[in-house]
Design a protein around this motif. Structure first.
Motif, PDB file in Angstrom:
ATOM      1  N   SER A  82       0.833  -1.206   0.000  1.00 22.68           N
ATOM      2  CA  SER A  82       0.000   0.000   0.000  1.00 22.68           C
ATOM      3  C   SER A  82       0.869   1.258   0.000  1.00 22.68           C
ATOM      4  N   CYS A  83       1.914   1.270   0.824  1.00 16.43           N
ATOM      5  CA  CYS A  83       2.809   2.432   0.870  1.00 16.43           C
ATOM      6  C   CYS A  83       3.488   2.641  -0.476  1.00 16.43           C
ATOM      7  N   GLU A  84       3.939   1.561  -1.094  1.00 19.67           N
ATOM      8  CA  GLU A  84       4.574   1.676  -2.408  1.00 19.67           C
ATOM      9  C   GLU A  84       3.597   2.253  -3.431  1.00 19.67           C
ATOM     10  N   ASN A  85       2.356   1.777  -3.413  1.00 19.10           N
ATOM     11  CA  ASN A  85       1.348   2.243  -4.368  1.00 19.10           C
ATOM     12  C   ASN A  85       0.983   3.704  -4.149  1.00 19.10           C
ATOM     13  N   ASN A  86       1.115   4.172  -2.899  1.00 21.31           N
ATOM     14  CA  ASN A  86       0.755   5.554  -2.571  1.00 21.31           C
ATOM     15  C   ASN A  86       1.972   6.477  -2.456  1.00 21.31           C
ATOM     16  N   HIS A  87       3.126   6.001  -2.911  1.00 22.36           N
ATOM     17  CA  HIS A  87       4.350   6.811  -2.961  1.00 22.36           C
ATOM     18  C   HIS A  87       4.816   7.284  -1.589  1.00 22.36           C
ATOM     19  N   ILE A  88       4.579   6.446  -0.562  1.00 19.78           N
ATOM     20  CA  ILE A  88       5.130   6.706   0.767  1.00 19.78           C
ATOM     21  C   ILE A  88       6.449   5.941   0.872  1.00 19.78           C
ATOM     22  N   HIS A  89       7.525   6.648   1.172  1.00 24.44           N
ATOM     23  CA  HIS A  89       8.838   6.016   1.249  1.00 24.44           C
ATOM     24  C   HIS A  89       9.013   5.312   2.593  1.00 24.44           C
ATOM     25  N   LEU A  90       9.423   4.055   2.549  1.00 24.85           N
ATOM     26  CA  LEU A  90       9.660   3.270   3.763  1.00 24.85           C
ATOM     27  C   LEU A  90      11.146   2.963   3.958  1.00 24.85           C
ATOM     28  N   ASP A  91      12.005   3.770   3.339  1.00 25.68           N
ATOM     29  CA  ASP A  91      13.449   3.525   3.403  1.00 25.68           C
ATOM     30  C   ASP A  91      13.968   3.455   4.836  1.00 25.68           C
ATOM     31  N   TYR A  92      13.353   4.214   5.743  1.00 29.84           N
ATOM     32  CA  TYR A  92      13.835   4.286   7.127  1.00 29.84           C
ATOM     33  C   TYR A  92      12.862   3.621   8.108  1.00 29.84           C
ATOM     34  N   ALA A  93      11.857   2.926   7.565  1.00 25.05           N
ATOM     35  CA  ALA A  93      11.003   2.068   8.381  1.00 25.05           C
ATOM     36  C   ALA A  93      11.699   0.712   8.513  1.00 25.05           C
ATOM     37  N   GLU A  94      11.129  -0.174   9.315  1.00 25.62           N
ATOM     38  CA  GLU A  94      11.741  -1.492   9.463  1.00 25.62           C
ATOM     39  C   GLU A  94      10.678  -2.576   9.541  1.00 25.62           C
ATOM     40  N   GLN A  95      10.879  -3.610   8.739  1.00 20.20           N
ATOM     41  CA  GLN A  95      10.025  -4.795   8.798  1.00 20.20           C
ATOM     42  C   GLN A  95      10.672  -5.779   9.767  1.00 20.20           C
ATOM     43  N   LEU A  96       9.979  -6.089  10.863  1.00 17.53           N
ATOM     44  CA  LEU A  96      10.544  -6.897  11.936  1.00 17.53           C
ATOM     45  C   LEU A  96      10.185  -8.363  11.757  1.00 17.53           C
ATOM     46  N   ALA A  97      11.186  -9.215  11.852  1.00 18.38           N
ATOM     47  CA  ALA A  97      10.986 -10.650  11.654  1.00 18.38           C
ATOM     48  C   ALA A  97      10.211 -11.269  12.807  1.00 18.38           C
ATOM     49  N   HIS A  98       9.322 -12.199  12.443  1.00 19.95           N
ATOM     50  CA  HIS A  98       8.581 -13.007  13.422  1.00 19.95           C
ATOM     51  C   HIS A  98       7.712 -12.145  14.348  1.00 19.95           C
ATOM     52  N   GLN A  99       7.214 -11.015  13.833  1.00 17.53           N
ATOM     53  CA  GLN A  99       6.317 -10.189  14.635  1.00 17.53           C
ATOM     54  C   GLN A  99       5.053  -9.860  13.839  1.00 17.53           C
ATOM     55  N   ARG A 100       3.945  -9.716  14.574  1.00 17.45           N
ATOM     56  CA  ARG A 100       2.673  -9.357  13.950  1.00 17.45           C
ATOM     57  C   ARG A 100       2.643  -7.860  13.663  1.00 17.45           C
TER      58      ARG A 100
END
Length: 319
Positions: A82-100
């Motif tokens: 959704s962020c990619e489709n709406n041109h929101i940059h997630l370069d400094y966000a983090e996808q955390l492993a094994h978490q909801r």
């Protein structure tokens, strides 16, 4: 109103630090039968105050980076897409492993009023000072750093002590608004509603006069610019040099969900576009954006700079 792309550096950007949720709702078709399966509609949408504001800013063509956390589950993939489709940059966000991923689920009655909600947002506690410290240089280089009150008070305290970019804040709710208490003197912009302003100032806001009193108290606490949203009455905009009240635009309300987030994004956009814009004009931009949101069936409307300009012009002609 000028097109900001003609007036700001291409290196300018806004950082939003806050939450991103997957919202899941169920709306029964008929009167609810407890402890049974009820026919109805089940829907999902990307939400969260930080994400909603970031999405509105991106629609307004502001380069926007959302600093948040999300899981490696199915919902996390949907949030990322959704962020990619709406041109929101997630370069400094983090996808955390094994978490909801942060998720909010609610059930309404047959009229749409909420019966019960369950929030699973513990992952947001991972937006800590240690997490942000690794991103501090990037945050400090932003034109604006926008915060939502879902952040833990200790994290907001750290931001107040270490972030040098202008701080804008959305108070989110009466429960979360006090999270800003210790950094009010660091805030360039804060946008509470009447109830939240009452809580932060100690002045019960019931009308324009009490709103002005609350604004004066909050300015004395160190906020540079305060915008008190008073719903159908309008918005009070105030700083040490000026105070302006802007009534709502004529609007056919379709959906009230999301108008506040859109208004906050519009205030941020107006400063990003022109940092010394008069308060009254900022209030008009906020009301124009809120009107666009109220007339949309989406929680984040398909807002654009052109639509804001058209709304401002139509209101001028009507008056």
């Amino acid at each position: 109103m000028m097109n900001y792309s003609q007036t700001v550096s291409p290196d300018d950007y806004v950082v939003v630090i806050g939450g991103m949720n997957m919202d899941i709702f169920g709306m029964p078709s008929d009167k609810v039968v407890d402890r049974d399966s009820n026919p109805g509609i089940v829907g999902m949408s990307v939400g969260g105050v930080g994400q909603n504001i970031a999405q509105n800013l991106a629609h307004l063509e502001v380069p926007t980076y959302l600093i948040t956390v999300y899981g490696d589950d199915y919902n996390g993939q949907l949030l990322k897409t959704s962020c990619e489709n709406n041109h929101i940059h997630l370069d400094y966000a983090e996808q955390l492993a094994h978490q909801r991923s942060s998720t909010y689920m609610y059930i309404t009655d047959e009229t749409g009023d909420m019966l019960v909600g369950v929030n699973d947002m513990d992952i947001c506690k991972q937006i800590t000072p240690e997490f942000l410290k690794q991103r501090l240089d990037f945050i400090n280089d932003a034109t604006i750093c926008l915060l939502d009150a879902n952040l833990d008070p200790s994290t907001l305290n750290w931001i107040g002590a270490h972030v040098t970019a202008p701080l804008f804040g959305d108070t989110v709710s009466t429960i979360k608004a006090p999270h800003f208490d210790s950094i009010l003197d660091k805030m360039t912009v804060l946008k509470p509603n009447a109830l939240e302003a009452s809580l932060l100032s100690g002045v019960k806001v019931t009308d324009l006069n009490t709103a002005k009193h609350a604004a004066e108290v909050l300015l004395d606490k160190g906020i540079a610019n305060i915008f008190i949203s008073m719903g159908a009455q309008g918005i009070l905009c105030a700083n040490k040099d000026d105070m302006a009240f802007v009534k709502p635009f004529k609007t056919t309300i379709v959906n009230a969900n999301g108008a506040g987030d859109c208004g906050m994004a519009a205030i941020t956009w107006s400063y990003f576009d022109e940092s010394d814009r008069p308060l009254h004009e900022i209030g008009r931009i906020a009301q124009a954006a809120s009107s666009i949101a109220l007339e949309s069936d989406k929680s984040v409307p398909d807002i654009t700079p052109k639509l804001v300009q058209q709304k401002l012009m139509s209101d001028t002609i009507a008056n």
